[in-house]
Design an enzyme around this catalytic site. Structure first.
Site, PDB file in Angstrom:
ATOM      1  N   CYS A 168      43.185  34.188  40.092  1.00 49.78           N
ATOM      2  CA  CYS A 168      43.055  33.537  38.786  1.00 49.78           C
ATOM      3  C   CYS A 168      44.114  33.698  37.742  1.00 49.78           C
ATOM      4  O   CYS A 168      44.262  33.430  36.538  1.00 49.78           O
ATOM      5  CB  CYS A 168      41.781  34.132  38.137  1.00 49.78           C
ATOM      6  SG  CYS A 168      40.188  33.766  39.216  1.00 49.78           S
ATOM      7  N   HIS A 308      41.558  36.669  28.812  1.00 48.15           N
ATOM      8  CA  HIS A 308      40.929  36.254  30.245  1.00 48.15           C
ATOM      9  C   HIS A 308      39.464  35.951  30.058  1.00 48.15           C
ATOM     10  O   HIS A 308      39.117  34.962  30.439  1.00 48.15           O
ATOM     11  CB  HIS A 308      41.542  37.199  31.320  1.00 48.15           C
ATOM     12  CG  HIS A 308      41.235  36.906  32.687  1.00 48.15           C
ATOM     13  ND1 HIS A 308      41.728  35.613  33.188  1.00 48.15           N
ATOM     14  CD2 HIS A 308      40.571  37.300  33.566  1.00 48.15           C
ATOM     15  CE1 HIS A 308      41.371  35.486  34.324  1.00 48.15           C
ATOM     16  NE2 HIS A 308      40.512  36.457  34.630  1.00 48.15           N
ATOM     17  N   GLU A 319      39.206  44.607  29.750  1.00 50.06           N
ATOM     18  CA  GLU A 319      40.234  44.030  29.015  1.00 50.06           C
ATOM     19  C   GLU A 319      40.223  44.148  27.732  1.00 50.06           C
ATOM     20  O   GLU A 319      41.296  44.782  27.180  1.00 50.06           O
ATOM     21  CB  GLU A 319      40.077  42.424  29.187  1.00 50.06           C
ATOM     22  CG  GLU A 319      41.209  41.763  28.507  1.00 50.06           C
ATOM     23  CD  GLU A 319      41.069  40.066  28.690  1.00 50.06           C
ATOM     24  OE1 GLU A 319      41.929  39.403  28.237  1.00 50.06           O
ATOM     25  OE2 GLU A 319      39.812  39.689  29.342  1.00 50.06           O
ATOM     26  N   LYS A 337      36.885  30.305  27.720  1.00 49.58           N
ATOM     27  CA  LYS A 337      35.973  30.117  28.899  1.00 49.58           C
ATOM     28  C   LYS A 337      34.539  29.873  28.619  1.00 49.58           C
ATOM     29  O   LYS A 337      33.820  29.456  29.167  1.00 49.58           O
ATOM     30  CB  LYS A 337      36.112  31.308  29.886  1.00 49.58           C
ATOM     31  CG  LYS A 337      37.430  31.411  30.607  1.00 49.58           C
ATOM     32  CD  LYS A 337      37.582  32.553  31.791  1.00 49.58           C
ATOM     33  CE  LYS A 337      38.727  32.358  32.388  1.00 49.58           C
ATOM     34  NZ  LYS A 337      40.104  33.077  31.821  1.00 49.58           N
ATOM     35  N   HIS A 342      35.503  28.899  33.968  1.00 49.96           N
ATOM     36  CA  HIS A 342      36.597  29.668  34.507  1.00 49.96           C
ATOM     37  C   HIS A 342      37.187  28.682  35.739  1.00 49.96           C
ATOM     38  O   HIS A 342      36.657  28.667  36.773  1.00 49.96           O
ATOM     39  CB  HIS A 342      36.110  31.096  35.171  1.00 49.96           C
ATOM     40  CG  HIS A 342      37.437  31.824  35.788  1.00 49.96           C
ATOM     41  ND1 HIS A 342      38.446  31.612  35.619  1.00 49.96           N
ATOM     42  CD2 HIS A 342      37.072  33.183  36.189  1.00 49.96           C
ATOM     43  CE1 HIS A 342      39.301  32.352  36.217  1.00 49.96           C
ATOM     44  NE2 HIS A 342      38.561  33.639  36.237  1.00 49.96           N
ATOM     45  N   PHE A 401      41.738  38.351  41.423  1.00 47.81           N
ATOM     46  CA  PHE A 401      41.339  39.327  42.389  1.00 47.81           C
ATOM     47  C   PHE A 401      42.761  39.647  43.347  1.00 47.81           C
ATOM     48  O   PHE A 401      43.553  39.014  43.373  1.00 47.81           O
ATOM     49  CB  PHE A 401      40.458  38.141  43.620  1.00 47.81           C
ATOM     50  CG  PHE A 401      38.838  38.191  43.162  1.00 47.81           C
ATOM     51  CD1 PHE A 401      38.545  38.755  42.018  1.00 47.81           C
ATOM     52  CD2 PHE A 401      38.250  37.303  43.908  1.00 47.81           C
ATOM     53  CE1 PHE A 401      37.256  38.656  41.736  1.00 47.81           C
ATOM     54  CE2 PHE A 401      36.937  37.232  43.268  1.00 47.81           C
ATOM     55  CZ  PHE A 401      36.467  37.713  42.475  1.00 47.81           C
TER      56      PHE A 401
END
Length: 413
Positions: A168, A308, A319, A337, A342, A401
């Site tokens: 991502c 993010h 975060e 988002k 996403h 990931f």
């Protein structure tokens, strides 16, 4: 990062193209992201039987109309989205691709998983009809590098051409790599961004089995709710964004409109877990501090963070603590988002485009669906309505990931 005696380098953003669940085209996407009235999320019939069957598709995207029926037939949807976004970005830049020196034009795109829809369809063909019926276009439709490859073929871009695949963080990684090609003199222009169209049932089932997706099926448009105390997972999406980056001298020489600049880039790895972020955010902090050093900017100068902000319990809390630790509580923070969902490997490119538009317009979009801020998140999160602010410096965060972290620092033109 360059040695300390090399001054910061600003890559000029001269064109933006977007195809997202918020809208087809930059203007429509930006308008709906600022409105923040919730996502285009819906329960998709193709995902029937999966407990988390909510996703953000782009139902009105007509590839045949935008890029031509013959091209659309040959390409996986992620390449279709990439080509549509690239066409808009090049037009927006004012560049004449038919007269440019193609050897000085690179293409770097980010893609997380590639042509999953094509793969899933052709597996069924093989199982039901036999291997001799599998499409000869399977491999060129499936492999991740073809998003960049098709853009290069379309526009005669003969410079460096590759795809970044950092989950991502892929779109952000692509933009960071593109800036390096400009700084080291390899290219004058780089077409860069990200594309993803991975709403295939098997992949979504895999995400659901991991427990990462929202199961707010009774209220799909409110399922993606970054930083909200009641968030329960992310909503997968498809989409693409392409930015035209130019060497500043090249842009100035042709009198280009510069929409914003990419001045810093930082990347790192958590080296912690395949799917969970480092709970202390140590790897993400390395990337953010690297971006600040690269740009020659202090934490106090950062006025905005495009987070993010996935709407998962772990990401949003980790975060937010990292942002506060490094930048303090003064930057205005948002996650788009809540509107776009996403878009995996395309998310960083979409969010970089939004950050550029934020810097250009002085309008910080709100975080959609944020009704009650998680009390553990001690940040100034923009919600409910856009905020007018003359932001000069912003950062855009992306994490993926594998512990992949990539952060852009952007400045007002």
């Amino acid at each position: 990062m360059p040695p300390a005696d090399i001054p910061p380098f600003e890559a000029a953003i001269t064109g933006i193209g977007m195809v997202t669940s918020a809208g087809i085209g930059t203007e429509t996407s930006w308008e709906n992201i600022r409105a923040a009235e919730g996502t285009a999320a819906a329960r998709l019939p193709a995902l029937e039987g999966i407990p988390a069957d909510v996703a953000c598709g782009i139902p009105d995207f007509d590839a045949a109309k935008i890029i031509g029926r013959r091209k659309a037939w040959r390409l996986d949807r992620n390449a279709q989205l990439a080509l549509a976004s690239a066409a808009e970005a090049i037009a927006d830049s004012g560049l004449d691709w038919q007269s440019w020196d193609g050897a000085r034009v690179g293409v770097i795109m980010g893609t997380g998983v590639g042509g999953t829809a094509t793969w899933e369809k052709q597996v069924q063909v093989r199982l039901e009809k036999g291997p001799e019926k599998v499409s000869a276009m399977l491999v060129p439709s499936l492999i991740v590098n073809m998003t960049s490859g098709h853009i290069a073929m379309e526009y005669g871009a003969r410079g460096p051409n590759f795809v970044t695949a950092s989950a991502c963080a892929s779109g952000t990684s692509a933009l960071g790599a593109a800036r390096d090609l400009l700084r080291n003199g390899t290219c004058d222009i780089v077409i860069a961004g990200g594309a993803e169209a991975a709403l295939s049932p098997t992949l979504i089932a895999g995400f659901d089995q991991m427990g990462t997706l929202s199961r707010r099926r009774d209220e799909p448009t409110a399922a993606s709710r970054p930083f909200d105390v009641d968030r329960d997972g992310f909503v997968p999406a498809e989409g693409a964004a392409v930015l035209i980056l130019e060497h500043p001298e090249h842009a100035r020489a042709r009198g280009a409109r510069i929409r914003a600049n990419i001045r810093g880039y930082g990347a790192s790895a958590d080296a912690y877990n395949a799917t969970a972020p480092d709970p202390e955010g140590a790897g993400a902090e390395l990337a953010l501090r690297a971006a600040l050093r690269d740009a020659g900017v202090t934490p106090q100068e950062v006025g905005h963070v495009n987070a993010h902000g996935t709407s998962t319990k772990l990401n949003d809390l980790t975060e937010s603590k990292m942002i506060r630790r490094v930048l303090g509580d003064h930057p205005a923070v948002t996650s788009v988002k809540g509107v776009t969902g996403h878009a995996l490997g395309a998310a960083g490119a979409i969010e970089a485009a939004v950050t550029a538009l934020t810097l250009e317009s002085g309008q910080i979009p709100p975080t959609a669906n944020l009704e009650s801020l998680d009390p553990e998140i001690e940040l100034d999160v923009v919600a409910k309505a856009p905020r007018t602010a003359g932001v000069e410096v912003a950062v855009s965060n992306s994490f993926g990931f594998g512990g992949q972290n990539a952060i852009l620092l952007m400045t007002r033109a």
